[in-house]
Scaffold this motif. Structure first.
Motif, mmCIF file in Angstrom:
data_model
loop_
_atom_site.group_PDB
_atom_site.id
_atom_site.type_symbol
_atom_site.label_atom_id
_atom_site.label_comp_id
_atom_site.label_asym_id
_atom_site.label_seq_id
_atom_site.Cartn_x
_atom_site.Cartn_y
_atom_site.Cartn_z
ATOM 1 N N ASP A 244 0.846 -1.005 0.050
ATOM 2 C CA ASP A 244 -0.096 0.192 -0.089
ATOM 3 C C ASP A 244 0.803 1.127 -0.063
ATOM 4 O O ASP A 244 2.128 1.041 -0.112
ATOM 5 C CB ASP A 244 -1.095 -0.067 1.295
ATOM 6 N N ASP A 245 0.146 2.262 0.208
ATOM 7 C CA ASP A 245 0.911 3.639 -0.108
ATOM 8 C C ASP A 245 1.903 3.874 1.104
ATOM 9 O O ASP A 245 2.766 4.797 1.017
ATOM 10 C CB ASP A 245 0.156 4.783 -0.369
ATOM 11 N N ARG A 246 1.573 3.130 2.089
ATOM 12 C CA ARG A 246 2.684 3.473 3.334
ATOM 13 C C ARG A 246 3.829 2.168 3.376
ATOM 14 O O ARG A 246 4.637 2.154 4.191
ATOM 15 C CB ARG A 246 1.945 3.398 4.689
ATOM 16 N N GLY A 247 3.606 1.124 2.499
ATOM 17 C CA GLY A 247 4.641 0.153 2.391
ATOM 18 C C GLY A 247 4.252 -1.192 3.001
ATOM 19 O O GLY A 247 5.097 -1.910 3.182
ATOM 20 N N HIS A 248 3.055 -1.211 3.390
ATOM 21 C CA HIS A 248 2.659 -2.454 4.045
ATOM 22 C C HIS A 248 2.056 -3.589 2.877
ATOM 23 O O HIS A 248 1.259 -3.233 2.187
ATOM 24 C CB HIS A 248 1.466 -2.134 5.077
ATOM 25 N N ILE A 278 9.096 -1.453 8.680
ATOM 26 C CA ILE A 278 7.837 -1.301 8.473
ATOM 27 C C ILE A 278 7.281 -2.847 8.655
ATOM 28 O O ILE A 278 7.733 -4.048 8.478
ATOM 29 C CB ILE A 278 7.632 -1.318 7.011
ATOM 30 N N VAL A 427 9.840 8.698 5.823
ATOM 31 C CA VAL A 427 8.659 7.821 6.476
ATOM 32 C C VAL A 427 8.618 8.043 7.927
ATOM 33 O O VAL A 427 9.625 8.046 8.467
ATOM 34 C CB VAL A 427 8.850 6.281 5.830
ATOM 35 N N GLU A 428 7.516 7.954 8.312
ATOM 36 C CA GLU A 428 7.358 7.727 9.908
ATOM 37 C C GLU A 428 7.838 6.664 10.375
ATOM 38 O O GLU A 428 7.263 5.480 10.076
ATOM 39 C CB GLU A 428 5.790 8.134 10.370
ATOM 40 N N GLU A 430 8.098 3.132 12.351
ATOM 41 C CA GLU A 430 7.139 2.382 12.940
ATOM 42 C C GLU A 430 7.864 1.773 14.175
ATOM 43 O O GLU A 430 7.191 1.521 15.158
ATOM 44 C CB GLU A 430 6.529 1.489 11.969
ATOM 45 N N ARG A 467 11.907 3.649 -2.031
ATOM 46 C CA ARG A 467 11.036 4.264 -3.039
ATOM 47 C C ARG A 467 11.685 4.894 -4.327
ATOM 48 O O ARG A 467 11.037 5.945 -4.758
ATOM 49 C CB ARG A 467 9.901 5.199 -2.348
#
Length: 500
Positions: A244-248, A278, A427-428, A430, A467
């Motif tokens: 997805d757009d957050r890398g999951h 992630i 990226v935030e 995690e 990315r």
């Protein structure tokens, strides 16, 4: 200066950035001599070998060095040398008559070890470093001295019992049942290979035949390189699932691929990707995969240690229903190399896949815990014992606090980067990996910066790709790392736009 935005719920005590510690000498001292005399005295009842002669000097030198090195400060310098340079200085060491213990130890201490990189230095933030407790490092010498064969219960019952207590602690963190079981193997690559071999064998037993076109596994493009390596060795195709757009990796993206490709017998999800930390959407992945009859393996080689922190446990929701899991204690559970914990929610498929049978093995008590039955190995060192000793010494609460400290450090540095005028957080975080970039820098500028700091012993941080663009990443797995020291380095060395 970079502004530090501190979360009041995650207190950290700022401290000035320390200079890189100078390597401490391991030259003999009066204390060392006393240690050697004591070691010699302990060997007084050991008769010289008819083959090896009197080894007291060799033993005392090695033990003294190990005892001293456990307390020596480190530095993050890059000190690798070419094979030609080392050959010129070391010369031939494997000779017909030997070079003697004193000379061998001298070469190791003064030439060979200095040509390596310190993994546990607080300013080593490259790749995924290691920060073992001194208790774990010291006990690793005990494991070597005990020389226990840890493949079967008959040979290593006591040591295996202790390892199993650690595996039970990990299984409890996963939320797995009482009959979950596991084994310590050498590293994440071996753990992933063994788990996926189990998944493939289980699918064959369940489905009764190999599908046309062979078996396949599904994973995200962000999965560790060892997953593709394991697939090649197991003759499995890799089906890449978009993130997805957050890398999951998510169940929604996995669903159509499983529906249309019956070859997929296993799904690999990440419990903390190596590059960005992630954690995939484990709950949806497990639900979809199991609905389609696929095994779910969670690669938590780096990030799985965060399960020890109550503050991070929510990110792993769904892992309680996964089929297999790995975590490398030599990454973020403060154990020395090499150590990977491989666990199965139900160990029976693993035993069916990996148990070895031969005339001389048929007398093994299969009713007890035989680590050789759960992975692709027979001979094994009881490599889980240093972690057991450190956990038994310090307690799980101390481990949770140490993991939390690394998470706090990553958050503090990320906040400082976000507040900076010349850096960009990509990226935030995690878990405890911080990925960022310096706008305006070329790839060559990143390399120059990284190499200069490495050679100076200031900090180890290497470029990566994120990315599709070059970036930098900081991996916080050492609770001794001072985030303000890291922030100071970024402020002092990255302000110039050309990176020079």
């Amino acid at each position: 200066m970079l502004d530090v935005i501190q979360d009041p719920a995650q207190p950290l005590t700022p401290s000035p950035a320390p200079d890189a510690p100078a390597p401490q000498s391991t030259a003999p001292t009066a204390e060392d001599s006393a240690f050697s005399r004591a070691a010699d005295a302990l060997q007084r009842h050991r008769e010289p070998s008819e083959v090896w002669g009197d080894e007291r000097e060799a033993v005392s030198l090695a033990l003294r060095w190990a005892a001293a090195h456990t307390t020596v400060a480190t530095d993050p310098k890059t000190t690798a040398r070419s094979a030609e340079e080392l050959q010129a200085e070391v010369g031939a060491t494997i000779t017909e008559d030997g070079i003697g213990a004193a000379r061998a130890m001298e070469l190791f201490d003064e030439v060979l070890l200095p040509a390596t990189r310190s993994s546990e230095d607080p300013m080593n933030l490259a790749y995924i470093p290691a920060a073992p407790t001194r208790a774990a490092v010291a006990f690793d010498t005990v494991v070597s001295a005990a020389n226990v064969f840890g493949g079967i219960w008959e040979n290593g019952a006591g040591a295996i019992f202790a390892e199993n207590q650690v595996l039970r602690w990990l299984a409890d963190l996963l939320g797995w049942p009482a009959d979950a079981a596991g084994v310590f193997v050498s590293g994440g690559t071996q753990g992933n290979l063994s788990a996926l071999a189990t998944a493939r064998d289980h699918a064959l037993r369940e489905r009764g035949r190999r599908p046309g076109g062979g078996w396949a596994l599904a994973c995200a493009s962000t999965a560790h390189s060892s997953v593709a390596s394991a697939a090649r060795l197991l003759d499995m195709d890799v089906v890449t699932v978009p993130v997805d757009d957050r890398g999951h990796l998510t169940g929604a993206a996995l669903e159509p691929l499983l529906a249309e490709d019956p070859r997929i017998c296993a799904v690999v999800a990440s419990g903390g990707t190596t590059n960005a930390g992630i954690v995939d959407d484990l709950a949806s992945v497990v639900e979809v995969a199991h609905r389609h009859g696929a095994w779910v393996h969670v690669d938590g080689a780096y990030g799985g240690a965060a399960l020890a922190s109550p503050s991070a446990r929510e990110r792993f929701a769904g892992i309680e229903q996964a089929d297999s899991f790995i975590v490398d204690p030599h990454k973020w559970l403060f154990a020395p190399y090499d150590c990977c914990a491989l666990l199965y929610r139900d160990a029976r498929p693993a035993a069916a896949a990996h148990s070895q049978h031969a005339a001389y093995l048929d007398s093994i008590d299969r009713g007890e815990s035989n680590p050789s039955d759960l992975a692709a190995h027979l001979t094994r060192r009881t490599r889980g014992l240093p972690l057991w000793y450190s956990l038994a010494t310090h307690g799980t609460a101390a481990y949770a606090a140490a993991v939390d400290r690394c998470l706090d450090s990553a958050r503090a540095v990320a906040e400082a980067i976000r507040a900076s005028e010349h850096l960009e957080l990509l990226v935030e975080p995690e878990l405890s990996v911080v990925v960022f970039r310096r706008p305006g820098w070329t790839p060559a500028a990143y390399r120059r910066w990284s190499q200069r700091l490495a050679k100076d012993g200031t900090m180890l941080c290497v470029p990566t790709a994120f990315r599709g663009e070059i970036a930098l990443r900081l991996a916080f797995v050492n609770p001794a790392t001072d985030p303000w020291a890291v922030i100071a380095v970024l402020e002092e060395t990255m302000r110039e736009a050309d990176g020079s």
